[in-house]
Scaffold this motif. Structure first.
Motif, PDB file in Angstrom:
ATOM      1  N   ILE A  87      24.143  29.453 -26.989  1.00  0.00           N
ATOM      2  CA  ILE A  87      24.213  28.315 -26.080  1.00  0.00           C
ATOM      3  C   ILE A  87      24.208  26.994 -26.857  1.00  0.00           C
ATOM      4  CG2 ILE A  87      23.206  27.225 -24.026  1.00  0.00           C
ATOM      5  CD1 ILE A  87      21.706  29.852 -23.508  1.00  0.00           C
ATOM      6  N   GLY A  88      25.104  26.102 -26.442  1.00  0.00           N
ATOM      7  CA  GLY A  88      25.107  24.758 -27.016  1.00  0.00           C
ATOM      8  C   GLY A  88      24.450  23.805 -26.030  1.00  0.00           C
ATOM      9  N   PHE A  89      23.651  22.860 -26.549  1.00  0.00           N
ATOM     10  CA  PHE A  89      22.957  21.929 -25.657  1.00  0.00           C
ATOM     11  C   PHE A  89      23.319  20.485 -25.969  1.00  0.00           C
ATOM     12  CE2 PHE A  89      20.204  25.628 -25.665  1.00  0.00           C
ATOM     13  CZ  PHE A  89      19.848  25.754 -24.332  1.00  0.00           C
ATOM     14  N   VAL A  90      23.549  19.742 -24.887  1.00  0.00           N
ATOM     15  CA  VAL A  90      23.662  18.290 -25.035  1.00  0.00           C
ATOM     16  C   VAL A  90      22.721  17.686 -23.993  1.00  0.00           C
ATOM     17  CG1 VAL A  90      25.165  16.266 -24.904  1.00  0.00           C
ATOM     18  CG2 VAL A  90      26.086  18.430 -25.768  1.00  0.00           C
ATOM     19  N   PHE A  91      21.775  16.904 -24.461  1.00  0.00           N
ATOM     20  CA  PHE A  91      20.833  16.295 -23.517  1.00  0.00           C
ATOM     21  C   PHE A  91      21.241  14.861 -23.232  1.00  0.00           C
ATOM     22  CE2 PHE A  91      18.553  19.497 -26.010  1.00  0.00           C
ATOM     23  CZ  PHE A  91      18.191  20.361 -24.994  1.00  0.00           C
TER      24      PHE A  91
END
Ligand SMILES: Nc1ncnc2c1ncn2[C@@H]1O[C@H](COP(=O)(O)OP(=O)(O)OP(=O)(O)O)[C@@H](O)[C@H]1O
Ligand SMILES: [Mg+2]
Lengths: 228, 404
Positions: A87-91
């Motif tokens: 999973i890639g995350f961008v907050f």
């Protein structure tokens, strides 16, 4: 086959005498290559949903399948590794490690994955080129604009070669030019690399760019619309 | 190692705060090391000057003489001399007659300990001949010459050239008196000695006590103070009818001083470390709190607890590991420098003399102490890293990133 499937997903927060039903009976399927926005008023459960799909938070009941694997049964350590690998995350903000340069931030994920140095460096530079930051490799987050930082975050999220990227209000802190720019990049990566994006937003201009819009209200899906 | 790089850079994110912590570590460890060096120097000096002025390295007595000062518990040349000459690390030795008695002048009287010495041999064992401040060291033709200390001279209101009457029991228990001429007045390292110890010539005392060739005490000096125990053991084995004691037994307080000193110094060092640890832990907890989101974020994107813990641990440990060796280096070089140059304790001369300490101190620090302090620094570094590390991994990633 769907990358993400949720079944009767529910999340309740006990807040003193009250129980807050942040999510209720959410059934959702997201296929490979989607470019999907989760929308809804504040408090409707967007962040809660993304966090549970992303393995950051536990649900109260229901199941989450990623590529057919039920992640609600994973232990903390397995879950951490699952996030790292898949999973890639961008907050919304604070995406980057402040003491590392743009390139080092992108490399960081691959370092955790155990990718060797040369491959790391090469991929980091490719990704930063793809998000238009080839000239900012050595800048630290504080030396970059908010839009540039979010682009580094996207590059970082992709570095892990994830099955999908979750972005919780990635443009909330950006001006309209940077917002358009980030969306362009995400849309291009989606079109060219078939990267699956799921992002939450309040911004109509962002909603307009999504190909599928899922609306949440009081923790329930009230609309699920495919655009054009 | 990237964790190391991140930790290192994080330290310099809040330069002032880190510098304050590092500086306090430097100062704390410097102070600790220097205190240790100073105390050891003081102690060693005290020991050496006590050995040099009084105790010597090994003493031999008749078993009944020890502690009793019984005039009839004597020994004679016989085997003693022969065995002494066979001692490989022998530097010098001297024989003494020792007797307790009373010194009297018209003005006053005082209990004293009279040592009959061979002035030439005695000078190879002790340094009393260098302590004469008026008159001479038995350089005289007088009958029954004696050397007395400044304190005694004051007490008896006497001076060089005047007479003092000494009274004691001879070998058979008869009371004998002698009128002795004060030929010299000495001032030793100890005012206690100056008040009670009188030197006479050995043959004068032998005649007076009716023991022409006997003596009570042999004082031996080895090449080094550290050889005393083995030398004493060897002599004791060869002279079973006599009591042979190394200086540590003759004057146990000199030997114990080292041990008690080292344990109390490590308590001091421990307290310093504890105080530093408090500061380090506090600083790092603050840093962890400030980085809640950042730490939550790295956990979210897949950094495991162990790695986060190690990262914070490295950062914490680095603070001590920068400050520790620096403080140690400064402390050790100061100690080394003053170990050569000496630290004059002007103003304390009077008080220190009473303790048998001269007024220039040469700090001593050995590799052993440096290693021990180093180990303590390392322990401090690791121990103080635990609490912030645990705090960092207790963060719930989802909540940490939510906390906008
Ligand atoms: N830790 C928590 N404890 C109690 N209630 C919580 C907690 N986290 C979220 N909630 C509640 O759950 C509901 C859903 O919150 P969530 O953050 O998912 O909404 P959101 O759609 O992301 O809102 P926003 O648009 O403001 O970001 C809200 O009512 C919120 O107050
Ligand atoms: Mg939200």
């Amino acid at each position: 086959m769907s990358v993400i499937i949720t079944k009767q997903l529910a999340k309740a927060y006990i807040d003193g005498p009250n129980t807050i039903h942040a999510l209720q009976a959410v059934d959702l399927e997201i296929a490979q290559g989607e470019f999907t926005a989760i929308v809804g008023p504040s408090g409707s459960g967007k962040t809660t949903l993304l966090n549970i799909i992303g393995g950051l938070d536990a649900c109260t009941s229901g199941q989450v399948f990623i590529d057919g694997r039920d992640i609600t049964t994973l232990k903390d350590k397995e879950l951490t590794n699952f996030r790292l690998q898949h999973i890639g995350f961008v907050f919304q903000a604070y995406n980057l490690i402040p003491v590392l340069s743009a390139r080092e931030n992108v490399e960081f994920i691959m370092l955790l994955q155990g990718v060797d140095k040369k491959a790391r460096r090469q991929r980091a530079d490719e990704l930063l080129l793809a998000v238009g930051l080839e000239g900012q490799l050595h800048k630290r987050p504080a030396e970059m604009s908010g839009g540039q930082q979010q682009r580094v975050a996207v590059a970082r999220a992709l570095a892990a070669k994830p099955r999908f990227v979750l972005a919780d209000e990635p443009t909330a802190n950006l001006d309209s030019e940077s917002t358009a720019n980030l969306l362009d990049i995400m849309a291009r990566l989606n079109a060219e690399e078939h990267t699956t994006f799921v992002f939450s937003t309040h911004d109509q201009r962002v909603i307009d760019r999504a190909r599928r819009v899922i609306t949440l209200q009081d923790g329930r899906i009230t609309a699920d619309v495919y655009n054009g | 190692m990237v964790l190391f790089k991140i930790a290192w850079r994080n330290i310099w994110r809040n330069k002032l705060r880190s510098l304050v912590v590092i500086l306090s570590i430097v100062v704390g460890i410097f102070a600790g090391v220097f205190t240790i060096a100073f105390s050891y120097g003081l102690n060693q000096q005290r020991t050496e000057s006590m050995l040099r002025s009084m105790v010597s390295h090994i003493q031999i007595h008749h078993p009944g003489f020890v502690g009793e000062y019984a005039a009839d518990k004597t020994m004679d040349n016989g085997q003693v001399q022969q065995e002494l000459e066979r001692l490989p690390q022998l530097e010098a030795y001297t024989k003494r007659v020792v007797v307790q008695g009373l010194a009297q002048t018209a003005a006053n009287s005082a209990g004293v300990m009279v040592q009959g010495i061979d002035p030439v041999a005695e000078a190879t064992v002790t340094d009393m001949h260098q302590k004469v401040i008026s008159g001479s060291y038995f350089d005289t033709k007088s009958r029954n010459p004696v050397l007395i200390g400044t304190k005694l001279a004051e007490k008896l209101k006497t001076q060089v050239g005047k007479y003092v009457v000494f009274t004691f029991q001879d070998k058979l228990g008869e009371v004998v008196s002698a009128r002795c001429k004060v030929v010299g007045i000495y001032k030793s390292i100890s005012s206690k000695i100056d008040e009670t110890l009188v030197f006479a010539q050995i043959h004068d005392l032998q005649n007076l006590l009716g023991m022409p060739s006997e003596f009570h005490e042999v004082a031996v000096v080895m090449q080094e103070a550290g050889q005393a125990r083995t030398g004493a053991a060897q002599l004791q084995a060869a002279l079973p009818s006599l009591t042979v004691r190394a200086w540590q037994e003759v004057s146990p307080e000199l030997g114990y001083a080292d041990e008690t000193m080292s344990s109390s110094l490590f308590i001091i060092m421990g307290i310093i470390m504890l105080a530093l640890m408090g500061g380090i832990v506090n600083t790092m907890l603050m840093a962890v709190l400030e980085r809640t989101r950042e730490l939550g974020m790295v956990r979210c994107v897949g950094m495991g607890r162990v790695k986060v813990f190690v990262m914070i641990m490295i950062e914490t440990a680095l603070l001590s590991l920068i400050g520790g060796p620096l403080g140690l280096a400064v402390g050790a070089s100061f100690s080394a420098y003053y170990g050569k140059a000496g630290i004059p304790l002007t103003g304390f001369d009077q008080g220190l003399e009473a303790f048998g300490i001269s007024n220039v101190v040469y700090p001593v620090i050995t590799a052993t102490e440096i290693m021990q302090v180093m180990a303590m620094v390392l322990a401090t570094a690791l121990l103080s890293a635990i609490v912030p590390g645990i705090r960092a991994i207790r963060l719930k990633p989802a909540e940490a990133v939510r906390a906008f």
